[in-house]
Design a protein around this motif. Structure first.
Motif, PDB file in Angstrom:
ATOM      1  N   TRP A  57      40.497  47.087  24.637  1.00 50.53           N
ATOM      2  CA  TRP A  57      40.976  46.629  26.045  1.00 50.53           C
ATOM      3  C   TRP A  57      40.852  47.495  26.974  1.00 50.53           C
ATOM      4  CZ3 TRP A  57      40.485  41.432  27.149  1.00 50.53           C
ATOM      5  CH2 TRP A  57      40.546  40.728  26.162  1.00 50.53           C
ATOM      6  N   SER A  58      40.389  47.623  28.206  1.00 50.41           N
ATOM      7  CA  SER A  58      40.565  48.510  29.383  1.00 50.41           C
ATOM      8  C   SER A  58      40.872  47.917  30.498  1.00 50.41           C
ATOM      9  CB  SER A  58      39.111  48.984  29.347  1.00 50.41           C
ATOM     10  OG  SER A  58      38.542  49.693  28.420  1.00 50.41           O
ATOM     11  N   PRO A  59      42.022  48.535  31.200  1.00 49.77           N
ATOM     12  CA  PRO A  59      42.444  47.982  32.476  1.00 49.77           C
ATOM     13  C   PRO A  59      41.458  47.653  33.549  1.00 49.77           C
ATOM     14  CG  PRO A  59      43.287  50.204  31.926  1.00 49.77           C
ATOM     15  CD  PRO A  59      42.614  49.917  30.849  1.00 49.77           C
ATOM     16  N   ILE A  60      41.699  46.511  34.123  1.00 47.00           N
ATOM     17  CA  ILE A  60      40.696  46.216  35.379  1.00 47.00           C
ATOM     18  C   ILE A  60      41.219  47.127  36.747  1.00 47.00           C
ATOM     19  CG2 ILE A  60      39.636  44.607  36.789  1.00 47.00           C
ATOM     20  CD1 ILE A  60      39.719  42.788  34.612  1.00 47.00           C
ATOM     21  N   SER A  61      40.665  48.146  37.132  1.00 46.01           N
ATOM     22  CA  SER A  61      41.290  48.432  38.374  1.00 46.01           C
ATOM     23  C   SER A  61      41.367  47.825  39.678  1.00 46.01           C
ATOM     24  CB  SER A  61      40.453  50.427  38.584  1.00 46.01           C
ATOM     25  OG  SER A  61      39.307  49.949  38.657  1.00 46.01           O
ATOM     26  N   ASN A  62      40.325  47.175  39.794  1.00 49.23           N
ATOM     27  CA  ASN A  62      40.330  46.342  40.909  1.00 49.23           C
ATOM     28  C   ASN A  62      40.299  44.895  40.820  1.00 49.23           C
ATOM     29  OD1 ASN A  62      39.765  45.508  43.315  1.00 49.23           O
ATOM     30  ND2 ASN A  62      37.588  46.187  43.682  1.00 49.23           N
ATOM     31  N   VAL A  63      41.400  44.433  40.860  1.00 42.94           N
ATOM     32  CA  VAL A  63      41.475  42.958  40.548  1.00 42.94           C
ATOM     33  C   VAL A  63      40.992  41.956  41.412  1.00 42.94           C
ATOM     34  CG1 VAL A  63      43.257  42.971  38.625  1.00 42.94           C
ATOM     35  CG2 VAL A  63      44.031  42.872  41.349  1.00 42.94           C
ATOM     36  N   THR A  64      40.596  42.700  42.761  1.00 44.34           N
ATOM     37  CA  THR A  64      40.261  41.723  43.928  1.00 44.34           C
ATOM     38  C   THR A  64      38.550  41.880  43.972  1.00 44.34           C
ATOM     39  OG1 THR A  64      40.139  43.759  45.257  1.00 44.34           O
ATOM     40  CG2 THR A  64      41.968  42.410  45.402  1.00 44.34           C
ATOM     41  N   ASP A  65      37.910  42.519  43.077  1.00 41.90           N
ATOM     42  CA  ASP A  65      36.625  42.661  42.810  1.00 41.90           C
ATOM     43  C   ASP A  65      36.035  40.866  42.866  1.00 41.90           C
ATOM     44  OD1 ASP A  65      33.986  42.193  40.889  1.00 41.90           O
ATOM     45  OD2 ASP A  65      33.909  44.167  41.460  1.00 41.90           O
ATOM     46  N   PRO A  66      35.235  40.693  43.204  1.00 39.46           N
ATOM     47  CA  PRO A  66      34.630  39.117  43.509  1.00 39.46           C
ATOM     48  C   PRO A  66      34.282  38.674  41.725  1.00 39.46           C
ATOM     49  CG  PRO A  66      33.348  40.622  45.106  1.00 39.46           C
ATOM     50  CD  PRO A  66      34.325  41.457  44.407  1.00 39.46           C
ATOM     51  N   GLN A  67      33.803  39.550  41.042  1.00 40.13           N
ATOM     52  CA  GLN A  67      33.551  39.026  39.646  1.00 40.13           C
ATOM     53  C   GLN A  67      34.692  38.736  39.068  1.00 40.13           C
ATOM     54  OE1 GLN A  67      30.692  38.069  38.093  1.00 40.13           O
ATOM     55  NE2 GLN A  67      31.530  37.915  36.088  1.00 40.13           N
ATOM     56  N   VAL A  68      35.886  39.430  39.238  1.00 41.80           N
ATOM     57  CA  VAL A  68      37.291  39.315  38.456  1.00 41.80           C
ATOM     58  C   VAL A  68      37.889  37.874  39.150  1.00 41.80           C
ATOM     59  CG1 VAL A  68      39.357  40.432  38.093  1.00 41.80           C
ATOM     60  CG2 VAL A  68      37.348  41.661  38.006  1.00 41.80           C
ATOM     61  N   VAL A  69      37.821  37.850  40.382  1.00 40.10           N
ATOM     62  CA  VAL A  69      38.251  36.709  41.078  1.00 40.10           C
ATOM     63  C   VAL A  69      37.431  35.360  40.604  1.00 40.10           C
ATOM     64  CG1 VAL A  69      38.675  35.644  43.171  1.00 40.10           C
ATOM     65  CG2 VAL A  69      39.260  38.134  42.900  1.00 40.10           C
ATOM     66  N   GLU A  70      36.314  35.519  40.439  1.00 39.97           N
ATOM     67  CA  GLU A  70      35.410  34.335  40.109  1.00 39.97           C
ATOM     68  C   GLU A  70      36.032  33.967  38.513  1.00 39.97           C
ATOM     69  OE1 GLU A  70      30.966  33.586  38.799  1.00 39.97           O
ATOM     70  OE2 GLU A  70      31.288  34.567  40.583  1.00 39.97           O
ATOM     71  N   ILE A  71      36.110  34.995  37.757  1.00 37.36           N
ATOM     72  CA  ILE A  71      36.630  34.692  36.492  1.00 37.36           C
ATOM     73  C   ILE A  71      37.985  33.942  36.443  1.00 37.36           C
ATOM     74  CG2 ILE A  71      37.183  35.677  34.297  1.00 37.36           C
ATOM     75  CD1 ILE A  71      34.452  35.666  34.520  1.00 37.36           C
ATOM     76  N   GLY A  72      38.835  34.482  37.197  1.00 40.55           N
ATOM     77  CA  GLY A  72      40.335  33.840  37.396  1.00 40.55           C
ATOM     78  C   GLY A  72      40.078  32.340  38.046  1.00 40.55           C
ATOM     79  N   GLU A  73      39.109  32.092  39.081  1.00 43.00           N
ATOM     80  CA  GLU A  73      39.077  30.834  39.333  1.00 43.00           C
ATOM     81  C   GLU A  73      38.588  30.049  38.365  1.00 43.00           C
ATOM     82  OE1 GLU A  73      36.701  31.925  42.772  1.00 43.00           O
ATOM     83  OE2 GLU A  73      38.330  31.770  44.249  1.00 43.00           O
TER      84      GLU A  73
END
Length: 121
Positions: A31-47
């Motif tokens: 596992w590697s930390p996500i440095s930018n949790v506001t990245d649109p791809q990460v937000v899309e995964i959260g949604e």
């Protein structure tokens, strides 16, 4: 060049490259930390995680934000996210794992649970 010189050159090359290989091998599958949790791809995964959870459980959570997360390289990418969602007026954190293979247009919610048990992030 003699065979002894060639051998020493190859041995030197292996010694120099081995730490790089070991470092890369440790990242694959880990596992590697996500440095930018506001990245649109990460937000899309959260949604997606909140939406899919709502479908499966007939809940009405409203996605707010990704609080933190990690990725894991597999046959695709696993996202392990702490997401904040509104649950009937109260903001709560949830732990979600989503397996994503964008080249196959495949995304699957593997796990979704309240964050209060401290199992992941």
């Amino acid at each position: 060049m003699t065979s002894k010189v060639v051998f020493l050159l190859l041995l030197s090359l292996v010694v120099l490259l081995l730490p790089l290989y070991a470092s890369a091998a440790a990242r694959v599958g880990g596992w590697s930390p996500i440095s930018n949790v506001t990245d649109p791809q990460v937000v899309e995964i959260g949604e997606f995680a909140v939406s899919e959870y709502n479908k499966r459980s007939e809940s009405e959570l409203k996605f707010e934000t990704v609080v933190s997360g990690e990725t894991q390289v597999v046959a695709g990418t696993n996202y392990r996210l702490t997401v904040a969602a509104n649950d009937g007026g109260a903001r709560k954190n949830y732990l979600a794992i989503v397996w994503d293979k964008p080249w196959m247009k495949f995304r699957n919610l593997t796990s979704f649970e309240p964050a209060n048990n401290g199992r992941f992030l």
